[in-house]
Write a protein that holds these residues in place. Structure first.
Motif, PDB file in Angstrom:
ATOM      1  N   VAL A   1      29.303  -8.167   3.034  1.00 60.50           N
ATOM      2  CA  VAL A   1      29.552  -7.108   4.013  1.00 60.50           C
ATOM      3  C   VAL A   1      30.610  -7.633   4.975  1.00 60.50           C
ATOM      4  CG1 VAL A   1      27.611  -7.720   5.526  1.00 60.50           C
ATOM      5  CG2 VAL A   1      28.516  -5.397   5.553  1.00 60.50           C
ATOM      6  N   GLU A   2      31.621  -6.796   5.222  1.00 61.32           N
ATOM      7  CA  GLU A   2      32.729  -7.173   6.102  1.00 61.32           C
ATOM      8  C   GLU A   2      32.706  -6.335   7.366  1.00 61.32           C
ATOM      9  OE1 GLU A   2      36.591  -8.774   3.638  1.00 61.32           O
ATOM     10  OE2 GLU A   2      36.625  -6.709   4.326  1.00 61.32           O
ATOM     11  N   GLY A   3      33.344  -6.885   8.407  1.00 58.20           N
ATOM     12  CA  GLY A   3      33.570  -6.150   9.643  1.00 58.20           C
ATOM     13  C   GLY A   3      34.966  -6.449  10.149  1.00 58.20           C
ATOM     14  N   TYR A   4      35.445  -5.596  11.021  1.00 60.41           N
ATOM     15  CA  TYR A   4      36.813  -5.691  11.544  1.00 60.41           C
ATOM     16  C   TYR A   4      36.767  -5.584  13.067  1.00 60.41           C
ATOM     17  CZ  TYR A   4      36.781  -4.440   6.700  1.00 60.41           C
ATOM     18  OH  TYR A   4      36.472  -4.415   5.365  1.00 60.41           O
ATOM     19  N   PRO A   5      36.015  -6.496  13.703  1.00 61.40           N
ATOM     20  CA  PRO A   5      35.766  -6.393  15.146  1.00 61.40           C
ATOM     21  C   PRO A   5      36.976  -6.792  15.979  1.00 61.40           C
ATOM     22  CG  PRO A   5      34.854  -8.436  14.320  1.00 61.40           C
ATOM     23  CD  PRO A   5      35.380  -7.682  13.117  1.00 61.40           C
ATOM     24  N   LEU A   6      36.823  -6.625  17.261  1.00 64.22           N
ATOM     25  CA  LEU A   6      37.847  -7.026  18.220  1.00 64.22           C
ATOM     26  C   LEU A   6      37.396  -8.296  18.925  1.00 64.22           C
ATOM     27  CD1 LEU A   6      38.623  -3.510  19.697  1.00 64.22           C
ATOM     28  CD2 LEU A   6      39.819  -4.716  17.866  1.00 64.22           C
ATOM     29  N   ASP A   7      38.324  -9.210  19.138  1.00 65.58           N
ATOM     30  CA  ASP A   7      38.025 -10.454  19.837  1.00 65.58           C
ATOM     31  C   ASP A   7      38.302 -10.247  21.322  1.00 65.58           C
ATOM     32  OD1 ASP A   7      37.724 -12.998  20.842  1.00 65.58           O
ATOM     33  OD2 ASP A   7      38.898 -13.966  19.258  1.00 65.58           O
ATOM     34  N   THR A   8      37.251  -9.953  22.057  1.00 64.98           N
ATOM     35  CA  THR A   8      37.394  -9.659  23.485  1.00 64.98           C
ATOM     36  C   THR A   8      37.641 -10.918  24.316  1.00 64.98           C
ATOM     37  OG1 THR A   8      34.991  -9.706  23.731  1.00 64.98           O
ATOM     38  CG2 THR A   8      36.016  -7.548  23.353  1.00 64.98           C
ATOM     39  N   ALA A   9      37.543 -12.092  23.702  1.00 68.35           N
ATOM     40  CA  ALA A   9      37.884 -13.326  24.413  1.00 68.35           C
ATOM     41  C   ALA A   9      39.403 -13.506  24.477  1.00 68.35           C
ATOM     42  CB  ALA A   9      37.246 -14.535  23.729  1.00 68.35           C
ATOM     43  N   VAL A  10      40.123 -12.850  23.574  1.00 63.24           N
ATOM     44  CA  VAL A  10      41.580 -12.951  23.523  1.00 63.24           C
ATOM     45  C   VAL A  10      42.229 -11.846  24.356  1.00 63.24           C
ATOM     46  CG1 VAL A  10      43.587 -12.770  21.978  1.00 63.24           C
ATOM     47  CG2 VAL A  10      41.579 -14.080  21.273  1.00 63.24           C
ATOM     48  N   LYS A  11      41.614 -10.658  24.336  1.00 67.47           N
ATOM     49  CA  LYS A  11      42.218  -9.497  24.978  1.00 67.47           C
ATOM     50  C   LYS A  11      41.133  -8.531  25.426  1.00 67.47           C
ATOM     51  CE  LYS A  11      45.186  -5.590  23.774  1.00 67.47           C
ATOM     52  NZ  LYS A  11      45.877  -4.900  22.695  1.00 67.47           N
ATOM     53  N   ARG A  12      41.380  -7.857  26.535  1.00 71.62           N
ATOM     54  CA  ARG A  12      40.461  -6.803  26.993  1.00 71.62           C
ATOM     55  C   ARG A  12      40.783  -5.514  26.253  1.00 71.62           C
ATOM     56  NH1 ARG A  12      37.596  -7.093  32.124  1.00 71.62           N
ATOM     57  NH2 ARG A  12      37.482  -4.864  31.769  1.00 71.62           N
ATOM     58  N   PHE A  13      39.753  -4.789  25.905  1.00 76.89           N
ATOM     59  CA  PHE A  13      39.905  -3.519  25.209  1.00 76.89           C
ATOM     60  C   PHE A  13      39.161  -2.438  25.967  1.00 76.89           C
ATOM     61  CE2 PHE A  13      40.498  -6.677  21.903  1.00 76.89           C
ATOM     62  CZ  PHE A  13      41.575  -6.169  21.183  1.00 76.89           C
ATOM     63  N   SER A  14      39.615  -1.209  25.798  1.00 76.01           N
ATOM     64  CA  SER A  14      38.894  -0.085  26.395  1.00 76.01           C
ATOM     65  C   SER A  14      37.568   0.080  25.664  1.00 76.01           C
ATOM     66  CB  SER A  14      39.719   1.195  26.277  1.00 76.01           C
ATOM     67  OG  SER A  14      39.730   1.648  24.932  1.00 76.01           O
ATOM     68  N   THR A  15      36.626   0.719  26.316  1.00 72.18           N
ATOM     69  CA  THR A  15      35.340   0.994  25.689  1.00 72.18           C
ATOM     70  C   THR A  15      35.537   1.783  24.404  1.00 72.18           C
ATOM     71  OG1 THR A  15      34.300   0.994  27.857  1.00 72.18           O
ATOM     72  CG2 THR A  15      33.069   2.026  26.092  1.00 72.18           C
ATOM     73  N   ASN A  16      36.477   2.712  24.402  1.00 70.59           N
ATOM     74  CA  ASN A  16      36.750   3.512  23.202  1.00 70.59           C
ATOM     75  C   ASN A  16      37.172   2.646  22.022  1.00 70.59           C
ATOM     76  OD1 ASN A  16      36.138   6.175  23.478  1.00 70.59           O
ATOM     77  ND2 ASN A  16      38.255   6.878  23.404  1.00 70.59           N
ATOM     78  N   ASP A  17      37.981   1.622  22.278  1.00 70.33           N
ATOM     79  CA  ASP A  17      38.443   0.748  21.196  1.00 70.33           C
ATOM     80  C   ASP A  17      37.325  -0.102  20.602  1.00 70.33           C
ATOM     81  OD1 ASP A  17      41.094   1.569  21.266  1.00 70.33           O
ATOM     82  OD2 ASP A  17      41.677   0.030  22.713  1.00 70.33           O
ATOM     83  N   LEU A  18      36.254  -0.258  21.326  1.00 68.76           N
ATOM     84  CA  LEU A  18      35.177  -1.134  20.868  1.00 68.76           C
ATOM     85  C   LEU A  18      34.322  -0.513  19.763  1.00 68.76           C
ATOM     86  CD1 LEU A  18      34.117  -2.834  24.210  1.00 68.76           C
ATOM     87  CD2 LEU A  18      35.563  -3.741  22.382  1.00 68.76           C
ATOM     88  N   TYR A  19      34.731   0.645  19.258  1.00 66.44           N
ATOM     89  CA  TYR A  19      34.001   1.215  18.125  1.00 66.44           C
ATOM     90  C   TYR A  19      34.030   0.267  16.919  1.00 66.44           C
ATOM     91  CZ  TYR A  19      38.242   2.624  15.569  1.00 66.44           C
ATOM     92  OH  TYR A  19      39.427   2.619  14.877  1.00 66.44           O
ATOM     93  N   HIS A  20      34.980  -0.655  16.896  1.00 66.55           N
ATOM     94  CA  HIS A  20      35.057  -1.654  15.823  1.00 66.55           C
ATOM     95  C   HIS A  20      33.925  -2.682  15.909  1.00 66.55           C
ATOM     96  CE1 HIS A  20      39.208  -0.590  14.666  1.00 66.55           C
ATOM     97  NE2 HIS A  20      39.446  -0.463  15.949  1.00 66.55           N
ATOM     98  N   GLY A  21      33.330  -2.823  17.082  1.00 71.87           N
ATOM     99  CA  GLY A  21      32.401  -3.906  17.353  1.00 71.87           C
ATOM    100  C   GLY A  21      33.151  -5.090  17.939  1.00 71.87           C
ATOM    101  N   THR A  22      32.416  -6.052  18.441  1.00 73.76           N
ATOM    102  CA  THR A  22      33.033  -7.238  19.031  1.00 73.76           C
ATOM    103  C   THR A  22      32.799  -8.454  18.144  1.00 73.76           C
ATOM    104  OG1 THR A  22      31.069  -7.808  20.330  1.00 73.76           O
ATOM    105  CG2 THR A  22      32.698  -6.355  21.383  1.00 73.76           C
TER     106      THR A  22
END
Length: 192
Positions: free
Chosen positions: A144-165
């Motif tokens: 199982v794969e995921g395509y999350p955002l690395d919030t330690a590198v960059k801040r994202f809007s709440t909307n963008d976090l639909y990818h997961g962290t």
């Protein structure tokens, strides 16, 4: 104590899916069709058409998403299904960096989280993530794969976090397999 339970998103739970998807973020516009349609197709469909497409998706024999309930009320959503069933993944340059073949149905993808605003920071997303892994395993996924955002590198809007962290996926036992962008890792968990 808050009670969180997870159920497959099925046609008879459409009202619950609707409640989960319309509590904040883009869920009420996307209706979990972003990964299902080519960009031009997505842009050409109305919100009502996307909603109808979701209703059709929920009639499939194997659920392609899960609904979270908090104290019996629909509060969250996660999309999890074989990668080939989410055709936009194969057309997304960053995701093409995955070490797994794009057409392998034994590779499942977790692509979308929605948690109602009033239920955020209560463990709903992490419970959905764990349940998505088990759902994939139960239905024959090898990976199982995921395509999350690395919030330690960059801040994202709440909307963008639909990818997961990234931190949530790592806490759930995923490992990073590629990093196509500075804050855009690909993570995977072997279920074999």
């Amino acid at each position: 104590m808050t009670q969180i339970s997870i159920e497959p998103a099925r046609a008879d739970r459409f009202a619950d899916a609707e409640r989960a998807l319309t509590g904040g973020g883009d869920g009420a516009d996307c209706w979990c069709q972003w990964w299902m349609l080519a960009p031009q197709e997505f842009d050409a469909t109305s919100i009502d058409e996307r909603r109808d497409r979701l209703r059709q998706d929920l009639a499939a024999p194997i659920a392609s998403a899960l609904v979270a309930y908090v104290d019996g009320e629909a509060a969250g959503w996660v999309k999890v299904s074989p990668r080939p069933d989410q055709p936009r993944l194969a057309r997304t340059r960053n995701i093409q960096k995955s070490p797994e073949p794009m057409d392998d149905p034994s590779v499942w993808a977790i692509t979308c989280f929605v948690v109602r605003k009033e239920r955020r920071s209560q463990g709903v997303a992490s419970t959905l993530l764990d349940a998505a892994v088990e759902h994939a395993r139960t239905n024959g996924a090898r990976i199982v794969e995921g395509y999350p955002l690395d919030t330690a590198v960059k801040r994202f809007s709440t909307n963008d976090l639909y990818h997961g962290t990234l931190s949530s996926f790592l806490a759930a036992g995923f490992t990073e397999t590629a990093r196509p962008g500075a804050a855009r890792p690909i993570v995977a968990k072997s279920l074999a």
